[in-house]
Scaffold this motif. Sequence first.
Motif, PDB file in Angstrom:
ATOM      1  N   ASN A   1       0.795  -1.228   0.000  1.00  0.00           N
ATOM      2  CA  ASN A   1       0.000   0.000   0.000  1.00  0.00           C
ATOM      3  C   ASN A   1       0.829   1.281   0.000  1.00  0.00           C
ATOM      4  O   ASN A   1       0.288   2.352  -0.276  1.00  0.00           O
ATOM      5  CB  ASN A   1      -0.937   0.032   1.212  1.00  0.00           C
TER       6      ASN A   1
ATOM      7  N   PRO B   1       3.162   1.332  -4.661  1.00  0.00           N
ATOM      8  CA  PRO B   1       2.517   2.424  -5.415  1.00  0.00           C
ATOM      9  C   PRO B   1       3.423   3.631  -5.617  1.00  0.00           C
ATOM     10  O   PRO B   1       3.410   4.256  -6.680  1.00  0.00           O
ATOM     11  CB  PRO B   1       1.299   2.778  -4.552  1.00  0.00           C
TER      12      PRO B   1
ATOM     13  N   LEU C   1      -8.890  14.202  -5.435  1.00  0.00           N
ATOM     14  CA  LEU C   1      -9.202  13.806  -6.802  1.00  0.00           C
ATOM     15  C   LEU C   1      -9.563  15.015  -7.658  1.00  0.00           C
ATOM     16  O   LEU C   1      -9.138  15.126  -8.820  1.00  0.00           O
ATOM     17  CB  LEU C   1     -10.343  12.786  -6.808  1.00  0.00           C
TER      18      LEU C   1
ATOM     19  N   ASN D   1      -1.404   6.841  -4.313  1.00  0.00           N
ATOM     20  CA  ASN D   1      -1.931   5.502  -4.047  1.00  0.00           C
ATOM     21  C   ASN D   1      -2.230   4.809  -5.382  1.00  0.00           C
ATOM     22  O   ASN D   1      -2.024   5.362  -6.450  1.00  0.00           O
ATOM     23  CB  ASN D   1      -3.178   5.566  -3.154  1.00  0.00           C
ATOM     24  N   ARG D   2      -2.732   3.579  -5.288  1.00  0.00           N
ATOM     25  CA  ARG D   2      -2.977   2.809  -6.504  1.00  0.00           C
ATOM     26  C   ARG D   2      -4.067   3.439  -7.377  1.00  0.00           C
ATOM     27  O   ARG D   2      -4.033   3.318  -8.607  1.00  0.00           O
ATOM     28  CB  ARG D   2      -3.357   1.368  -6.141  1.00  0.00           C
ATOM     29  N   ALA D   3      -5.027   4.102  -6.759  1.00  0.00           N
ATOM     30  CA  ALA D   3      -6.064   4.771  -7.550  1.00  0.00           C
ATOM     31  C   ALA D   3      -5.474   5.893  -8.407  1.00  0.00           C
ATOM     32  O   ALA D   3      -5.896   6.100  -9.550  1.00  0.00           O
ATOM     33  CB  ALA D   3      -7.148   5.331  -6.622  1.00  0.00           C
ATOM     34  N   ASP D   4      -4.491   6.612  -7.869  1.00  0.00           N
ATOM     35  CA  ASP D   4      -3.827   7.656  -8.649  1.00  0.00           C
ATOM     36  C   ASP D   4      -3.114   7.056  -9.859  1.00  0.00           C
ATOM     37  O   ASP D   4      -3.135   7.629 -10.952  1.00  0.00           O
ATOM     38  CB  ASP D   4      -2.827   8.411  -7.776  1.00  0.00           C
TER      39      ASP D   4
ATOM     40  N   GLY E   1      -3.906   4.314 -11.441  1.00  0.00           N
ATOM     41  CA  GLY E   1      -4.912   3.926 -12.416  1.00  0.00           C
ATOM     42  C   GLY E   1      -5.508   5.099 -13.165  1.00  0.00           C
ATOM     43  O   GLY E   1      -5.929   4.959 -14.317  1.00  0.00           O
ATOM     44  N   SER E   2      -5.500   6.282 -12.532  1.00  0.00           N
ATOM     45  CA  SER E   2      -6.095   7.449 -13.188  1.00  0.00           C
ATOM     46  C   SER E   2      -5.205   8.042 -14.260  1.00  0.00           C
ATOM     47  O   SER E   2      -5.690   8.619 -15.235  1.00  0.00           O
ATOM     48  CB  SER E   2      -6.430   8.519 -12.138  1.00  0.00           C
TER      49      SER E   2
END
Length: 343
Positions: A67, A71, A125, A201-204, A206-207
């Motif tokens: 985590n 990343p 975001l 993080n991982r969402a960043d 992916g974006s």
Amino acid sequence: MQQQPKAQHAGPIAIGALAALLVAVILVAILTGRYPVMPGDIFAVVVAKLSGGESGVAPTIETVIWNVRLPRVCAGILVGASLAAAGAVYQGLFRNPLVSPDILGVSTGASFGAAVGIFLSLSVLAIQGLAFAGGLAAVAIVYAIGSIVRERDPILVLVLAGVAIGALLGACVSLLKVLADPYNQLPAITFWLLGSLASVNRADLGSILPAVLVALLPMVLLRWRMNLMTLDDEEARALGVETRWIRIVIVAAATLMTAAAVSISGIIGWIGLLVPHVARMFVGPDFSRLLPTSMLIGAAYMVGVDTLARSIAAIEVPLGILTAAIGAPFFLYLLLTTRRGWQ
């Protein structure tokens, strides 16, 4: 005339060596930190997460690896490779070794977008989205000005328009810093402008990954035309290259890549300016070799600098400070020791 075959022969060797260096830097980055991690722990955690099984590693160490550090290392790879690739593109396209990815105002546009988001107390975001949109909008304005002023050198017009728009957006950022809350908003704006991967993080990842891949595609497909774009427009058109449309496509791709990277990292200078110079020392100016070499060096450099930023002091040092402290002296060294032209 004898240096070109040598560069062609050294290209695959240099790219292979740099890929091995990047793997070594990644391993060191994951192992480095306040929580001790063993190489076997990394393999066990990655396999367990991908297979859905148990890693057998302590929960704290597993969280740190999966985590936090992975990343962050992946973000360093994406940001460093993107800025270096954009720098190589811009330097070739504008035929100027002092050009960097922010020459058309993408960095200051992203800074203004992020500053507006922080000033309005929006979510992380939303701040990233505004930074991304601000970078694209700044370059769109620059290109609109360039399309209006057609009777002059298009490259010179773009550069001058980029300088003007960048200065205007920089003034807007300064105004927001004056109006911002000095206890909460101002430190947040200042820290974002200095650059950091601490909150990634991982969402960043992916974006921004789709945008980076989409931007990379035209760079790869038009790689041989990029060699011709280093010529004067008349010479390139005589060889069958439609310079105007290729310039629009390549600038759009480099801008998209830079805006995506800056949206999660903040402003990180010197990578897009310095790394292409180093890459040319390894493989020469041929863009088909320069692009992957620049991306490998940029990724390794960014991951290494980020590891240094979080380990040399009790508090994390902003990336923009370290890249400037390392990049500026090295660039001066290259300037003093390089005897031949940049191409």
